[in-house]
Scaffold this active site. Structure first.
Site, short mmCIF file in Angstrom:
data_model
loop_
_atom_site.label_atom_id
_atom_site.label_comp_id
_atom_site.label_asym_id
_atom_site.label_seq_id
_atom_site.Cartn_x
_atom_site.Cartn_y
_atom_site.Cartn_z
N ILE A 109 0.86 -1.18 0.00
CA ILE A 109 0.00 0.00 0.00
C ILE A 109 0.89 1.23 0.00
CG2 ILE A 109 -1.69 1.32 1.33
CD1 ILE A 109 -2.77 -1.34 2.41
N CYS A 110 0.66 2.14 -0.93
CA CYS A 110 1.38 3.40 -0.98
C CYS A 110 2.90 3.16 -1.08
CB CYS A 110 1.00 4.25 0.22
SG CYS A 110 1.50 5.98 0.16
N THR A 111 3.69 3.75 -0.20
CA THR A 111 5.15 3.62 -0.27
C THR A 111 5.66 2.29 0.27
OG1 THR A 111 5.27 4.87 1.80
CG2 THR A 111 5.60 6.09 -0.25
N THR A 129 2.79 3.41 -6.89
CA THR A 129 2.94 3.93 -5.53
C THR A 129 2.29 5.31 -5.52
OG1 THR A 129 4.52 4.32 -3.73
CG2 THR A 129 5.20 5.02 -5.93
#
Length: 324
Positions: A109-111, A129
């Site tokens: 998730i995300c970074t 990302t």
């Protein structure tokens, strides 16, 4: 009794607090026949509390040993210096990632994508990302094909999401992939989020809020969803909205991130999947009621989008109920 699918959320210090809560919340809400479908466990690289980027620490349920028998591993966003600035895993995080079973599904998730990339799990793959950090990921890991223009990337056994709330979209997608639309939609209702996001796969759209009600296509989108079985044309939609066709197409795309034809096809596919899961209708009747026209057309779109035939989709996902 079969063991529940085990989802382990690996919190990498310092973890993004918002991201850390997404997977436990959504997978924890997935139920069928009154019982949970997933066992969800949070863990850290050590057994210590994991500092977050939001002014609090999270006490994980377990240490890295929880990863040993994980079916799915989810890594939320992190500001870990080694990962984000140097493109490497520190000793503790590296040892934890090394415990992930070879056959496990791995999700970021995300970074959190920086962790997967540093572990070499994204080499040669398309991944995403947060759009703000896409260039950093691209620079640190040249073997990764970074696409910052999507909400998530499903590459089979490795999945990545864009920033923050895009993790919700990805977790719903995984639940839908595992257990069908009825379960995923019920989780979305419980969490008070849309089962699919307006704008499809786009990370952001040009004009999320229309200038005023008269300039919005929202009422027409609602009307179209109630008349999916009819052969609606763009001209008919534009007339319903009281706009010229050109203006309607432009404003529709500004508000949804998609052209009207693509949006309509996706809504019809959503409806077809609901009918396959919850009703004992012939394939041709499902196609008719969803507005896809023919069984052949339904088969084409399901195979293209999901790699499944209507009969195999029904066999996999029919008769699953959510009690919530």
């Amino acid at each position: 009794m079969n063991r529940r699918h085990k989802v382990v959320v690996l919190l990498v210090d310092p973890v993004v607090g918002f991201d850390a809560a997404i997977a436990p919340t959504l997978f924890g809400a997935a139920e069928a026949d009154g019982g949970p479908l997933y066992e969800v466990v949070t863990c850290g690289a050590t057994g210590d509390p994991v500092p977050s980027t939001n002014g609090f620490a999270i006490v994980p349920q377990a240490g890295p040993e929880a990863l040993d028998d994980a079916d799915t591993v989810i890594i939320p966003g992190t500001r870990n210096t080694a990962v984000r600035r140097e493109g490497r895993l520190d000793d503790e995080v590296g040892a934890a990632v090394a415990r992930i079973p070879a056959g496990a599904r791995v999700v970021s998730i995300c970074t959190g994508a920086f962790v997967l990339a540093a572990a070499g799990l994204l080499d040669g793959r398309v991944a995403t990302t947060h759009w703000r950090y896409a260039d950093d990921l691209r620079a640190l890991h040249t073997a990764v094909h970074v696409d910052e223009n999507v909400l998530f990337v499903d590459d089979g056994d490795v999945l990545t999401s864009a920033g923050l709330a895009a993790g919700i979209d990805l977790c719903l997608h995984i639940i839908r992939r595992d257990h069908g639309g009825q379960v995923a939609n019920a989780v979305a209702r419980f969490c008070v989020v849309p089962p699919w996001r307006e704008g499809g796969q786009a990370q952001f759209i040009e004009t999320p809020l229309p200038r005023d009600d008269s300039a919005s296509t929202a009422a027409t989108r609602g009307w179209a969803c109630a008349h999916l079985q009819e052969p609606l044309t763009i001209e008919q939609l534009a007339r319903h909205a009281g706009m010229s066709t050109r203006t309607f197409i432009r404003r529709f795309r500004e508000e949804t991130g998609q052209p009207p034809g693509v949006w309509m096809r996706n809504r019809r596919l959503d409806r077809a999947r609901e009918l396959l899961e919850g009703h004992d209708l012939s394939v041709d009747e499902v196609a008719r009621q969803s507005g896809l026209g023919s069984g052949a057309n339904l088969r084409h779109h399901l195979r293209r989008g999901l790699g499944m035939s209507p009969s195999s989709y029904r066999k996999a996902f029919a008769d699953r109920e959510f009690d919530g």
